[in-house]
Scaffold this motif. Structure first.
Motif, PDB file in Angstrom:
ATOM      1  N   VAL A 228      -3.286   2.245  -5.725  1.00 61.67           N
ATOM      2  CA  VAL A 228      -2.665   0.993  -5.927  1.00 61.67           C
ATOM      3  C   VAL A 228      -2.969   0.477  -7.444  1.00 61.67           C
ATOM      4  O   VAL A 228      -2.322  -0.114  -8.344  1.00 61.67           O
TER       5      VAL A 228
ATOM      6  N   ARG B  42      -7.294   1.802  -2.844  1.00 64.77           N
ATOM      7  CA  ARG B  42      -7.564   1.078  -4.137  1.00 64.77           C
ATOM      8  C   ARG B  42      -7.066   1.714  -5.446  1.00 64.77           C
ATOM      9  O   ARG B  42      -6.533   1.260  -6.403  1.00 64.77           O
TER      10      ARG B  42
ATOM     11  N   PRO C 240      -3.698  -2.897   0.963  1.00 69.79           N
ATOM     12  CA  PRO C 240      -3.493  -2.129  -0.049  1.00 69.79           C
ATOM     13  C   PRO C 240      -4.868  -1.593  -0.609  1.00 69.79           C
ATOM     14  O   PRO C 240      -5.183  -0.633  -1.516  1.00 69.79           O
TER      15      PRO C 240
ATOM     16  N   ASP D 212       0.970  -1.156   0.144  1.00 72.04           N
ATOM     17  CA  ASP D 212       0.012   0.007  -0.049  1.00 72.04           C
ATOM     18  C   ASP D 212       0.928   1.204   0.165  1.00 72.04           C
ATOM     19  O   ASP D 212       1.970   1.143   0.129  1.00 72.04           O
TER      20      ASP D 212
END
Length: 432
Positions: A390, A387, A383, A353
């Motif tokens: 990533v 969202r 992570p 993350d």
């Protein structure tokens, strides 16, 4: 055990007062008057203990003067209901995954401990407690879920409008019951200032019993030391020195690691890794500590320009700035570097993350210049909580854990709030 204020070591209070008040009347942070040290035999026995057994040992050494053995077991048992696995990412580089709790963030440990300890200390009280929490992301969700439905406690969460990820926001704005969310038209530091001013306002404190569940409260701060003991007990050291790299915003997490070190855990070095909100890395490089307005980044939980726990870090090193700078190294990274780290680690089969990415970068920078170490970086949130960042970095869709995806279905319920104190004070004065 008594607890003193970092502003005035002669001002000491009981555990109950330190926890329920949260912040000292002089705006100082509470610290234990002495830090117990585990024996060498106890340190060596950690590897044969479960996470819960380590918790009983550590929390028992810190709180045995104030809590019964039964209360300590109840407290630790309530807190450590999920694992914190150590995962190898590269040779001598490990991730300590702290996102396996209810809200998938490291603050679940402290929030669960804090809510349980408060309920134990308030057993004989009939006065409602108002918990004020400023959040840049994960604190709000962890505290809201940790205190949800706790009798006699109302939680009021202040968060900066438009500066918290959607998933983080949904985790504390959709719960209802005893959780109220205030959407502040400002930045995290504005939220933090409002909370601190409320604690110091005589009129409010005469009318209401106010406390904090931010890391300024020892009940949120101290239990974070447990996963350092646990990680050390599982880490293959192979005769090498040990370094922990901690992605840092308010600096409570790394402070808890230093507390573990002071208790005898053989951690040789700490790395404080931040985004471009770098007041502490600047200090560690020899500059004066100077609070600054926070800057918004993709690692939003670290968007803090005036870290509350800085006085606590100094206190842990006897207010010796030179020793602090020797034992802790600081590094900072911008958004582009953070995204590149997420991309570079993915081929190893590991997804970072944005906060873990900053911790990873700090660890690598330290180890590149200091051979002979085995290193751990803290992966502080799943992570999926970030969202958008990533998925854009990796060009692929993340599969969210079911309990995280479920929060997205909830309906947001907030009260808009300006950043002026009088408006906030008026809101608190009108509480039933």
């Amino acid at each position: 055990m008594k607890y003193y204020s970092t502003q005035n070591p002669d001002q000491k209070v009981s555990l109950s007062e330190a926890v329920i008040k949260g912040l000292a009347p002089d705006n100082g942070l509470y610290m234990p008057e002495r830090i117990p040290t585990l024996s060498q035999d106890q340190i060596e026995s950690l590897s044969s203990m479960s996470f819960q057994e380590i918790g009983y040992l550590v929390i028992g050494s810190l709180f045995s003067e104030d809590l019964t053995d039964g209360q300590i077991k109840e407290l630790v048992g309530h807190t450590l209901t999920f694992d914190a696995p150590l995962v190898q990412v590269e040779d001598d580089v490990y991730s300590l995954e702290l996102f396996h709790g209810p809200t998938l963030a490291f603050k679940d440990f402290g929030a669960r401990f804090c809510s349980k300890l408060m309920s134990l200390l308030l057993t004989d009280s009939d006065q409602k407690v108002r918990v004020l929490v400023a959040t840049s992301g994960d604190t709000g969700s962890a505290v809201a879920n940790g205190f949800l439905g706790v009798e006699g406690v109302e939680v009021i969460i202040l968060f900066p409008k438009g500066k918290v990820s959607l998933l983080q926001e949904k985790q504390f704005t959709t719960l209802g019951q005893n959780i109220t969310a205030l959407e502040v038209d400002g930045v995290f530091d504005d939220c933090q200032t409002l909370v601190k001013k409320a604690f110091l306002d005589p009129e409010l404190n005469e009318k209401l019993l106010l406390t904090s569940a931010n890391s300024i409260n020892i009940a949120r701060w101290i239990p974070q030391c447990l996963y350092y003991f646990y990680a050390y007990s599982r880490l293959p050291k192979n005769g090498k020195k040990v370094v922990f790299s901690v992605p840092s915003g308010n600096f409570g997490n790394i402070g808890a690691g230093i507390l573990a070190q002071r208790m005898g855990l053989p951690i040789d070095q700490f790395v404080a890794a931040t985004n471009v909100n770098k007041v502490v890395p600047d200090y560690l490089k020899g500059e004066e500590f100077l609070a600054k307005p926070s800057i918004q980044t993709v690692s939003n939980s670290m968007d803090v320009g005036n870290p509350s726990n800085f006085p606590r870090l100094l206190a842990l090193y006897g207010n010796d700035g030179a020793l602090f700078r020797e034992k802790v190294k600081g590094y900072f990274y911008d958004d582009q570097e953070t995204v590149k780290a997420i991309q570079s680690v993915k081929p190893n089969g590991y997804t970072l993350d944005p906060h873990g990415a900053v911790g990873y970068l700090g660890l690598k920078a330290f180890m590149d210049g200091n051979p002979g170490y085995v290193g751990v970086f803290l992966e502080t949130a799943h992570p999926g909580k970030f969202r958008d960042v990533v998925e854009e970095a990796l060009g692929e869709e993340l599969v969210l854990p079911e309990r995280l995806a479920a929060f997205l279905e909830g309906e947001k319920d907030v009260i808009p709030m300006g950043k002026g104190f009088e408006e906030f004070k008026g809101f608190l004065k009108n509480l039933p």
